[in-house]
Design an enzyme around this catalytic site. Structure first.
Site, PDB file in Angstrom:
ATOM      1  N   GLY A  11       0.840  -1.198   0.000  1.00  0.00           N
ATOM      2  CA  GLY A  11       0.000   0.000   0.000  1.00  0.00           C
ATOM      3  C   GLY A  11       0.872   1.244   0.000  1.00  0.00           C
ATOM      4  O   GLY A  11       2.102   1.153   0.123  1.00  0.00           O
ATOM      5  N   ASP A  12       0.240   2.397  -0.186  1.00  0.00           N
ATOM      6  CA  ASP A  12       0.939   3.682  -0.172  1.00  0.00           C
ATOM      7  C   ASP A  12       1.988   3.791  -1.283  1.00  0.00           C
ATOM      8  O   ASP A  12       3.028   4.418  -1.100  1.00  0.00           O
ATOM      9  CB  ASP A  12       1.602   3.940   1.197  1.00  0.00           C
ATOM     10  CG  ASP A  12       0.624   3.766   2.326  1.00  0.00           C
ATOM     11  OD1 ASP A  12      -0.495   4.288   2.194  1.00  0.00           O
ATOM     12  OD2 ASP A  12       0.959   3.103   3.317  1.00  0.00           O
ATOM     13  N   GLU A  13       1.705   3.202  -2.429  1.00  0.00           N
ATOM     14  CA  GLU A  13       2.636   3.291  -3.564  1.00  0.00           C
ATOM     15  C   GLU A  13       2.381   4.545  -4.390  1.00  0.00           C
ATOM     16  O   GLU A  13       3.161   4.846  -5.300  1.00  0.00           O
ATOM     17  CB  GLU A  13       2.494   2.077  -4.491  1.00  0.00           C
ATOM     18  CG  GLU A  13       2.764   0.731  -3.864  1.00  0.00           C
ATOM     19  CD  GLU A  13       1.514   0.109  -3.267  1.00  0.00           C
ATOM     20  OE1 GLU A  13       0.464   0.791  -3.234  1.00  0.00           O
ATOM     21  OE2 GLU A  13       1.587  -1.044  -2.825  1.00  0.00           O
ATOM     22  N   GLY A  14       1.292   5.244  -4.111  1.00  0.00           N
ATOM     23  CA  GLY A  14       0.955   6.425  -4.911  1.00  0.00           C
ATOM     24  C   GLY A  14      -0.114   6.117  -5.946  1.00  0.00           C
ATOM     25  O   GLY A  14      -0.174   6.764  -7.001  1.00  0.00           O
ATOM     26  N   LYS A  15      -0.983   5.159  -5.630  1.00  0.00           N
ATOM     27  CA  LYS A  15      -2.054   4.795  -6.583  1.00  0.00           C
ATOM     28  C   LYS A  15      -2.974   5.976  -6.856  1.00  0.00           C
ATOM     29  O   LYS A  15      -3.408   6.188  -7.984  1.00  0.00           O
ATOM     30  CB  LYS A  15      -2.901   3.636  -6.030  1.00  0.00           C
ATOM     31  CG  LYS A  15      -2.170   2.332  -5.933  1.00  0.00           C
ATOM     32  CD  LYS A  15      -3.050   1.257  -5.344  1.00  0.00           C
ATOM     33  CE  LYS A  15      -3.411   1.490  -3.900  1.00  0.00           C
ATOM     34  NZ  LYS A  15      -2.289   1.411  -2.955  1.00  0.00           N
ATOM     35  N   ALA A  38      -8.250   2.917   3.250  1.00  0.00           N
ATOM     36  CA  ALA A  38      -7.405   3.436   2.164  1.00  0.00           C
ATOM     37  C   ALA A  38      -7.200   4.934   2.370  1.00  0.00           C
ATOM     38  O   ALA A  38      -8.050   5.610   2.930  1.00  0.00           O
ATOM     39  CB  ALA A  38      -8.084   3.189   0.825  1.00  0.00           C
ATOM     40  N   GLY A  39      -6.070   5.417   1.918  1.00  0.00           N
ATOM     41  CA  GLY A  39      -5.828   6.855   2.011  1.00  0.00           C
ATOM     42  C   GLY A  39      -5.135   7.294   0.751  1.00  0.00           C
ATOM     43  O   GLY A  39      -3.976   6.971   0.540  1.00  0.00           O
ATOM     44  N   HIS A  40      -5.868   7.946  -0.129  1.00  0.00           N
ATOM     45  CA  HIS A  40      -5.285   8.363  -1.396  1.00  0.00           C
ATOM     46  C   HIS A  40      -5.044   9.863  -1.376  1.00  0.00           C
ATOM     47  O   HIS A  40      -5.976  10.650  -1.280  1.00  0.00           O
ATOM     48  CB  HIS A  40      -6.218   7.977  -2.546  1.00  0.00           C
ATOM     49  CG  HIS A  40      -6.333   6.493  -2.730  1.00  0.00           C
ATOM     50  ND1 HIS A  40      -7.280   5.899  -3.521  1.00  0.00           N
ATOM     51  CD2 HIS A  40      -5.590   5.483  -2.228  1.00  0.00           C
ATOM     52  CE1 HIS A  40      -7.113   4.586  -3.485  1.00  0.00           C
ATOM     53  NE2 HIS A  40      -6.103   4.317  -2.708  1.00  0.00           N
ATOM     54  N   GLN A 210      -5.259  -0.540  -1.013  1.00  0.00           N
ATOM     55  CA  GLN A 210      -4.228  -1.380  -0.411  1.00  0.00           C
ATOM     56  C   GLN A 210      -3.358  -1.959  -1.538  1.00  0.00           C
ATOM     57  O   GLN A 210      -3.090  -1.250  -2.482  1.00  0.00           O
ATOM     58  CB  GLN A 210      -4.823  -2.484   0.489  1.00  0.00           C
ATOM     59  CG  GLN A 210      -5.430  -1.937   1.779  1.00  0.00           C
ATOM     60  CD  GLN A 210      -6.835  -1.415   1.577  1.00  0.00           C
ATOM     61  OE1 GLN A 210      -7.661  -2.049   0.951  1.00  0.00           O
ATOM     62  NE2 GLN A 210      -7.128  -0.245   2.096  1.00  0.00           N
ATOM     63  N   GLY A 288      -1.763   8.654  10.002  1.00  0.00           N
ATOM     64  CA  GLY A 288      -0.644   9.524  10.342  1.00  0.00           C
ATOM     65  C   GLY A 288       0.530   8.769  10.964  1.00  0.00           C
ATOM     66  O   GLY A 288       1.526   9.374  11.357  1.00  0.00           O
ATOM     67  N   PRO A 290       3.968   6.792  11.394  1.00  0.00           N
ATOM     68  CA  PRO A 290       5.189   6.735  10.577  1.00  0.00           C
ATOM     69  C   PRO A 290       5.242   5.367   9.903  1.00  0.00           C
ATOM     70  O   PRO A 290       4.987   4.353  10.537  1.00  0.00           O
ATOM     71  CB  PRO A 290       6.332   6.875  11.577  1.00  0.00           C
ATOM     72  CG  PRO A 290       5.723   7.041  12.919  1.00  0.00           C
ATOM     73  CD  PRO A 290       4.232   6.909  12.822  1.00  0.00           C
ATOM     74  N   ARG A 291       5.518   5.371   8.603  1.00  0.00           N
ATOM     75  CA  ARG A 291       5.589   4.084   7.902  1.00  0.00           C
ATOM     76  C   ARG A 291       6.949   3.431   8.137  1.00  0.00           C
ATOM     77  O   ARG A 291       7.963   4.137   8.206  1.00  0.00           O
ATOM     78  CB  ARG A 291       5.402   4.305   6.395  1.00  0.00           C
ATOM     79  CG  ARG A 291       4.010   4.809   6.078  1.00  0.00           C
ATOM     80  CD  ARG A 291       3.839   5.121   4.599  1.00  0.00           C
ATOM     81  NE  ARG A 291       2.538   5.717   4.370  1.00  0.00           N
ATOM     82  CZ  ARG A 291       2.275   6.638   3.429  1.00  0.00           C
ATOM     83  NH1 ARG A 291       3.214   7.046   2.605  1.00  0.00           N
ATOM     84  NH2 ARG A 291       1.062   7.124   3.307  1.00  0.00           N
ATOM     85  N   GLY A 389       7.347  13.380  -8.193  1.00  0.00           N
ATOM     86  CA  GLY A 389       6.945  14.516  -7.358  1.00  0.00           C
ATOM     87  C   GLY A 389       5.443  14.469  -7.180  1.00  0.00           C
ATOM     88  O   GLY A 389       4.746  13.735  -7.894  1.00  0.00           O
TER      89      GLY A 389
HETATM   90  P1  IMP Z   1      -7.120  -2.878   7.932  1.00  0.00           P
HETATM   91  O1  IMP Z   1      -7.249  -2.844   6.439  1.00  0.00           O
HETATM   92  O2  IMP Z   1      -7.484  -1.579   8.599  1.00  0.00           O
HETATM   93  O3  IMP Z   1      -7.824  -4.065   8.528  1.00  0.00           O
HETATM   94  O4  IMP Z   1      -5.568  -3.088   8.280  1.00  0.00           O
HETATM   95  C1  IMP Z   1      -4.873  -4.296   7.956  1.00  0.00           C
HETATM   96  C2  IMP Z   1      -3.434  -3.997   7.575  1.00  0.00           C
HETATM   97  O5  IMP Z   1      -3.413  -3.331   6.308  1.00  0.00           O
HETATM   98  C3  IMP Z   1      -2.704  -3.068   8.549  1.00  0.00           C
HETATM   99  O6  IMP Z   1      -1.339  -3.451   8.581  1.00  0.00           O
HETATM  100  C4  IMP Z   1      -2.836  -1.707   7.900  1.00  0.00           C
HETATM  101  O7  IMP Z   1      -1.799  -0.825   8.273  1.00  0.00           O
HETATM  102  C5  IMP Z   1      -2.752  -2.078   6.415  1.00  0.00           C
HETATM  103  N1  IMP Z   1      -3.444  -1.133   5.532  1.00  0.00           N
HETATM  104  C6  IMP Z   1      -4.783  -1.036   5.321  1.00  0.00           C
HETATM  105  N2  IMP Z   1      -5.047  -0.075   4.424  1.00  0.00           N
HETATM  106  C7  IMP Z   1      -3.863   0.442   4.055  1.00  0.00           C
HETATM  107  C8  IMP Z   1      -3.483   1.453   3.130  1.00  0.00           C
HETATM  108  O8  IMP Z   1      -4.308   2.075   2.439  1.00  0.00           O
HETATM  109  N3  IMP Z   1      -2.151   1.701   3.019  1.00  0.00           N
HETATM  110  C9  IMP Z   1      -1.225   1.006   3.740  1.00  0.00           C
HETATM  111  N4  IMP Z   1      -1.534   0.052   4.604  1.00  0.00           N
HETATM  112  C10 IMP Z   1      -2.846  -0.236   4.763  1.00  0.00           C
END
Ligand code: IMP
Length: 399
Positions: A11-15, A38-40, A210, A288, A290-291, A389
């Site tokens: 996840g968080d690849e910049g989709k 998800a957080g886009h 994800q 928020g 830290p990854r 960027g």
């Molecule tokens: P859940 O999807 O909230 O059940 O989380 C399960 C796992 O997926 C956890 O390790 C989360 O941090 C990860 N995860 C869920 N959605 C994202 C995302 O959009 N980006 C990155 N990690 C995610």
């Protein structure tokens, strides 16, 4: 032509940025899995938007579909709609009547359970909502128009969880009913609506959430999300035939990040990790947090492109490497004296074996071209898009 965009790492690849860039050429942007976990992050007209449920293409005025494979938190959805409206963007949404609904009970159960399970979830009620779906006691968008139906379902699920509270269930039922009425116009049988739109020549961009390595079947179970994030999820999460998915674009970074617990064999720590995290702005868009950061893992990438059925790759955040002399890459895994080019079942028994690639200071550098050739050679997928960027302009199509 319909195209799917999926994540190839954790996840968080910049989709979001890639979907936003591509969406100008599509009529409809459809999501098929996940929910507000998800957080886009997308920069639109100089402003940064963090979308969780709404497909990012709506910023360009496209129709956004929330498919039946998603789990929808109406409070979160309302919040996102309000933010967009305050910026003068009126989102056009079509929401599946079959999508399951996240309630305050699901969120609460998740917090209690994750203390014990230790996945480090986003705490958006995702797992428990897929749980009630599979248990066949879930609440669907279409149910929300019948208050007695909401009550019955909430009563059942909370009794099964041992947290039934009559007063609270009634209150929640009233709240969900009122919220649903605000979205009534948007709630449809999306599988019929979407297939009819495609029959009439409309093009669809399927927006993954994800990533493959968080897929419930193919990810690093149990440290995964609760849905199928691979392209197969489009068929079950939108009611679309695989024949209607014409091209799959996998999104990846030249390094890796992970939020939450779970195996990450190429993870790095200390000052170097901090630097990479700061340079890449690697903090969770939803929580928020830290990854965790680390180097590119080729066995995982080979695997993700294979099960992800990826045709093309979008390589993002390549500017984060600028200024680095070398880029370490885990080439294979050494397990019991043998080297493997695919990931093992049990990461604890294996060690990654690294190769060093030359760093780059621009996407014109020879070192960058070599890195791309290596990825293409190993995955069999062409690198067609490069992003360097946050702004839309910092994206290059490679012919
Ligand atoms: P859940 O999807 O909230 O059940 O989380 C399960 C796992 O997926 C956890 O390790 C989360 O941090 C990860 N995860 C869920 N959605 C994202 C995302 O959009 N980006 C990155 N990690 C995610």
């Amino acid at each position: 032509m319909n195209v799917a965009v999926i994540g190839l790492q954790f996840g968080d690849e910049g989709k979001g940025k890639i979907v936003d860039f591509l969406s100008k050429d599509f009529d409809i942007i459809a999501r098929f899995s996940g929910g507000s976990n998800a957080g886009h992050s997308v920069v639109h007209d100089g402003k940064k938007f963090k979308l969780h449920l709404i497909p990012s293409g709506v910023l360009r005025g496209k129709i956004g579909v929330l498919g039946n494979g998603m789990v929808v938190d109406l409070e979160a959805l309302k919040g996102e709609v309000e933010i967009l409206l305050s910026e003068g963007i009126e989102p056009k949404l079509v929401i599946s009547s079959r999508a399951h609904v996240v309630t305050s009970f699901h969120r609460e159960v998740e917090v209690m359970e994750d203390e014990l399970i230790g996945i480090g979830t986003t705490r958006r009620g995702i797992g428990p909502t897929y749980e009630t779906k599979a248990k066949r006691v879930g609440l669907r968008m279409g149910d929300l128009f019948y208050e007695d139906m909401i009550f019955k379902r909430l009563e059942l699920m909370t009794k099964l969880w041992g947290i039934y509270d009559d007063e609270r269930v009634r209150r929640e039922a009233r709240k969900l009913h009122a919220l649903a009425l605000e979205f009534k116009e948007s709630v449809k049988n999306t599988e019929l609506w979407l297939n009819a739109a495609m029959d009439s020549g409309k093009s669809v961009l399927f927006e993954g959430s994800q990533a493959v390595l968080l897929d419930i079947d193919f990810g690093t179970y149990p440290y995964v999300t609760s849905s199928n994030t691979i392209v197969g999820g489009i068929c079950t999460g939108l009611g679309v035939s695989p024949r209607r998915i014409h091209r799959v674009i996998g999104v990846m970074k030249p390094y890796m990040t992970r939020v939450g617990s779970g195996p990450f064999p190429t993870e790095i720590f200390g000052e170097y990790a901090r630097e990479l995290r700061e340079k890449g702005g690697e903090y969770g868009a939803t929580t928020g947090r830290p990854r965790r950061v680390g180097w590119l893992d080729m066995p995982l990438l080979r695997y993700a492109t294979l099960v992800g059925a990826v045709d093309e790759i979008a390589l993002t955040k390549v500017d984060v490497i600028y200024g680095m002399k070398n880029v370490p890459v885990a080439w294979e895994y050494r397990c019991s004296g043998e080297n493997n080019t695919y990931p093992p079942y049990n990461f604890e028994e294996c060690e990654p074996v690294y190769r060093e690639y030359g760093g780059w200071d621009s996407i014109e550098d020879e070192e960058f071209r070599e890195f791309i050739s290596m990825i293409e050679g190993e995955t069999g997928a062409r690198v067609k898009l490069v992003s360097y960027g946050a702004d839309r302009e910092n994206t290059r199509i490679i012919d």
